[in-house]
Design an enzyme around this catalytic site. Structure first.
Site: not given
Ligand code: GLV
Length: 325
Positions: A156-158, A237, A239, A268, A285, A287
């Site tokens: 996707g975008r990331i 990065t 889940r 977490e 967590h 990122a």
């Molecule tokens: C962070 O983990 C988010 O989903 O924005």
């Protein structure tokens, strides 16, 4: 007319706070630690809107405890903390913050990748220890990044932003996603679509960018780790529950893979002891945690809330059928 009452489970940042003050009566959770569940349930009881973090579970119990609640704005792109069906059943509009954190998250996936490949954390520890005796030929030799194969699961975008950064390293980039990207995107980013197992087998660095869904929970388990190269690194990065943590620990112990760099964990804030190894880089967590991006995320949640109470569909609504009802 009374102004809507909002609970924000974080004090947010100055700009978003000022914007909220123009429209609402806001109760903030201002402590540096996260509120307990009981605290959230108590405070949300008389609120019309909620602005929350991914640490809050938005489920039927919470919605039942907040009979006036009409909107929940998550300050996160991931929304696995929200039971969307429960929101829809109770006519509560839920929203998230997509788009604004892609580049920052991709930067951090690369931060982790480079740190684990080049043993930065071990190097930092040595440099601070007073034990460093000077340059040595075989000291803390890591793995090259340039020219290697980057495998991306979730395009996707990331995932795409991570791929874009790889071109400067002269990497081969392979990816898998439930939906194949358009050919123009593949050619612009010089990426190849591969079956998931092929990505696992061929990647020197495997970076995860899938959302947490029933289909992606436990996606990386013993079988997948066994397919990876013994010289490969896993970067997560996305889940935590996308990776079966016990299987990852076992794979690291057996040296089935070379190392891992993690920003997210199965439970977490607990981090399994088996992950506390020199070839694992651990981040809490972080990122999306640049000040600019976190401020934009908070502002976006504020804008989603304002839109709702002004009678406009929140721009990032997750359950638009609530709006159409
Ligand atoms: C962070 O983990 C988010 O989903 O924005």
């Amino acid at each position: 007319m009374d102004r809507p009452k909002i609970l924000a489970t974080h004090r947010l940042f100055e700009g978003p706070r000022a914007k909220l003050a123009e429209h609402f009566d806001v109760e903030y959770w201002s402590d540096s630690h996260r509120p307990t569940r009981t605290e959230v349930l108590r405070r949300v009881a008389d609120k019309d809107g909620l602005i929350c973090l991914l640490t809050e579970k938005i489920d039927d119990e919470l919605l039942a405890a907040a009979p006036r609640l009409r909107t929940v704005a998550n300050v996160a792109v991931g929304f696995d903390n929200i039971d969307l069906d429960a929101c829809t059943r109770r006519n509560v509009a839920a929203s998230n913050t997509p788009g604004v954190l892609d580049e920052t998250t991709a930067d951090f996936a690369w931060t982790l990748l480079m740190a684990v490949a080049r043993r930065l954390i071990e190097g930092d520890a040595l440099a601070r220890s007073g034990e460093w005796k000077g340059w040595n030929l075989d000291q803390l030799c890591g793995a090259d990044i340039w020219g290697k194969t980057l495998g991306i699961l979730g395009f996707g975008r990331i995932g795409r932003a991570v791929a874009r950064r790889a071109s400067g390293f002269g990497m081969r980039i392979i990816y898998n996603d439930a939906i194949r990207a358009p050919v123009e995107v593949e050619s612009e980013l010089t990426v190849e679509y591969q079956e998931r197992d092929a990505v696992l087998r061929e990647a020197d660095f495997l970076s995860l960018h899938v959302p947490l869904l029933p289909a992606t929970r436990g996606l990386i388990g013993p079988r997948e780790l066994a397919l990876m190269k013994p010289t490969a690194f896993l970067i997560n990065t996305s889940r935590g529950p996308v990776v079966q943590e016990a299987a990852l620990v076992a794979a690291l112990e057996r040296r089935q893979i070379a190392g891992a760099a993690l920003d997210v964990y199965e439970r977490e804030p607990q981090i399994g002891h088996g992950l506390l190894r020199p070839n694992v880089v651990l981040a809490p967590h972080l990122a999306s945690a640049s000040l600019e991006t976190r401020t934009r995320m908070a502002m976006m949640a504020v804008e989603n809330t304002i839109a709702f109470f002004e009678g406009r569909q929140p721009p990032n609504i997750l359950n638009p059928n609530v709006w159409k009802k």
